[in-house]
Scaffold this motif. Structure first.
Motif, short mmCIF file in Angstrom:
data_model
loop_
_atom_site.label_atom_id
_atom_site.label_comp_id
_atom_site.label_asym_id
_atom_site.label_seq_id
_atom_site.Cartn_x
_atom_site.Cartn_y
_atom_site.Cartn_z
N LEU A 16 14.83 -9.25 -5.82
CA LEU A 16 15.21 -8.25 -4.83
C LEU A 16 14.21 -7.10 -4.84
O LEU A 16 13.84 -6.60 -3.77
CB LEU A 16 16.63 -7.74 -5.09
CG LEU A 16 17.14 -6.68 -4.11
CD1 LEU A 16 17.08 -7.19 -2.67
CD2 LEU A 16 18.54 -6.25 -4.49
N SER A 17 13.76 -6.70 -6.00
CA SER A 17 12.77 -5.63 -6.08
C SER A 17 11.50 -5.98 -5.31
O SER A 17 10.96 -5.16 -4.57
CB SER A 17 12.43 -5.35 -7.55
OG SER A 17 11.51 -4.28 -7.64
N ASP A 18 11.06 -7.23 -5.44
CA ASP A 18 9.87 -7.68 -4.71
C ASP A 18 10.12 -7.70 -3.20
O ASP A 18 9.23 -7.36 -2.41
CB ASP A 18 9.43 -9.06 -5.19
CG ASP A 18 8.91 -9.07 -6.61
OD1 ASP A 18 8.44 -8.01 -7.09
OD2 ASP A 18 8.97 -10.13 -7.26
N VAL A 19 11.31 -8.12 -2.79
CA VAL A 19 11.67 -8.13 -1.37
C VAL A 19 11.63 -6.70 -0.83
O VAL A 19 11.05 -6.44 0.23
CB VAL A 19 13.07 -8.75 -1.15
CG1 VAL A 19 13.57 -8.50 0.26
CG2 VAL A 19 13.05 -10.24 -1.46
N LEU A 20 12.24 -5.79 -1.56
CA LEU A 20 12.29 -4.39 -1.11
C LEU A 20 10.91 -3.75 -1.12
O LEU A 20 10.60 -2.95 -0.22
CB LEU A 20 13.28 -3.60 -1.96
CG LEU A 20 14.73 -4.10 -1.88
CD1 LEU A 20 15.61 -3.34 -2.87
CD2 LEU A 20 15.27 -4.01 -0.47
N ASP A 21 10.09 -4.09 -2.09
CA ASP A 21 8.69 -3.61 -2.10
C ASP A 21 7.97 -4.05 -0.83
O ASP A 21 7.30 -3.26 -0.17
CB ASP A 21 7.93 -4.15 -3.31
CG ASP A 21 8.24 -3.42 -4.61
OD1 ASP A 21 8.76 -2.28 -4.57
OD2 ASP A 21 7.94 -4.00 -5.68
N ALA A 22 8.10 -5.34 -0.51
CA ALA A 22 7.43 -5.87 0.68
C ALA A 22 7.94 -5.20 1.95
O ALA A 22 7.15 -4.86 2.85
CB ALA A 22 7.62 -7.39 0.76
N ALA A 23 9.24 -5.01 2.04
CA ALA A 23 9.81 -4.36 3.22
C ALA A 23 9.28 -2.93 3.35
O ALA A 23 8.85 -2.52 4.44
CB ALA A 23 11.34 -4.37 3.15
N ALA A 24 9.30 -2.19 2.27
CA ALA A 24 8.81 -0.81 2.29
C ALA A 24 7.33 -0.74 2.63
O ALA A 24 6.90 0.10 3.42
CB ALA A 24 9.09 -0.13 0.96
N GLN A 25 6.55 -1.64 2.06
CA GLN A 25 5.10 -1.67 2.33
C GLN A 25 4.80 -1.97 3.79
O GLN A 25 3.73 -1.61 4.29
CB GLN A 25 4.42 -2.68 1.42
CG GLN A 25 4.36 -2.25 -0.03
CD GLN A 25 3.94 -3.37 -0.98
OE1 GLN A 25 3.64 -4.48 -0.56
NE2 GLN A 25 3.94 -3.06 -2.27
N ASN A 26 5.74 -2.62 4.46
CA ASN A 26 5.55 -2.94 5.88
C ASN A 26 6.23 -1.93 6.80
O ASN A 26 6.38 -2.17 8.00
CB ASN A 26 6.06 -4.35 6.16
CG ASN A 26 5.06 -5.39 5.70
OD1 ASN A 26 4.11 -5.69 6.41
ND2 ASN A 26 5.25 -5.93 4.50
#
Length: 113
Positions: A16-26
């Motif tokens: 989930l942390s990786d998913v949220l990182d990717a979402a925030a980075q985009n």
């Protein structure tokens, strides 16, 4: 200024942390969550208040807000046992949506295909 959101499964990541990182980075600030993205399964057999709290902490740590949670399943599946099982699981998500931090749960009628 409009806020942008995305469905969590758009980013297929190991945590989930990786998913949220990717979402925030985009550039996304809002998430519509599949519990699969949190490692709990798309329609988990069990969901606890502690699970929900962990999701809320992860969202807060990433500065993301939850707009909804997906409890999508094939509600017209020809196998009655499977329909009943998945309905119970969806009802569990609905009952705990407030613990996740939302009052929005998405469903689908499903398909006979």
């Amino acid at each position: 200024m409009p806020e942008l959101g995305i469905f969590s499964r758009t980013f297929d990541r190991p945590s989930l942390s990786d998913v949220l990182d990717a979402a925030a980075q985009n550039g996304f600030e809002l998430i519509h969550l599949s519990l699969r993205s949190a490692g709990l399964g798309a329609l988990p057999e069990s969901l606890t208040v502690a699970d929900c709290r962990a999701v809320r902490v992860a969202l807060a740590d990433h500065g993301m807000r939850l707009v909804g949670v997906s409890a999508t399943f094939n509600a017209i599946h020809p196998d009655r046992t499977r329909r009943e099982r998945d309905t119970r699981r969806a009802c569990l998500e609905i009952a705990l949506a407030h613990e996740l931090g939302t009052d929005f749960v998405s469903l689908s009628t499903g398909t006979r295909d």
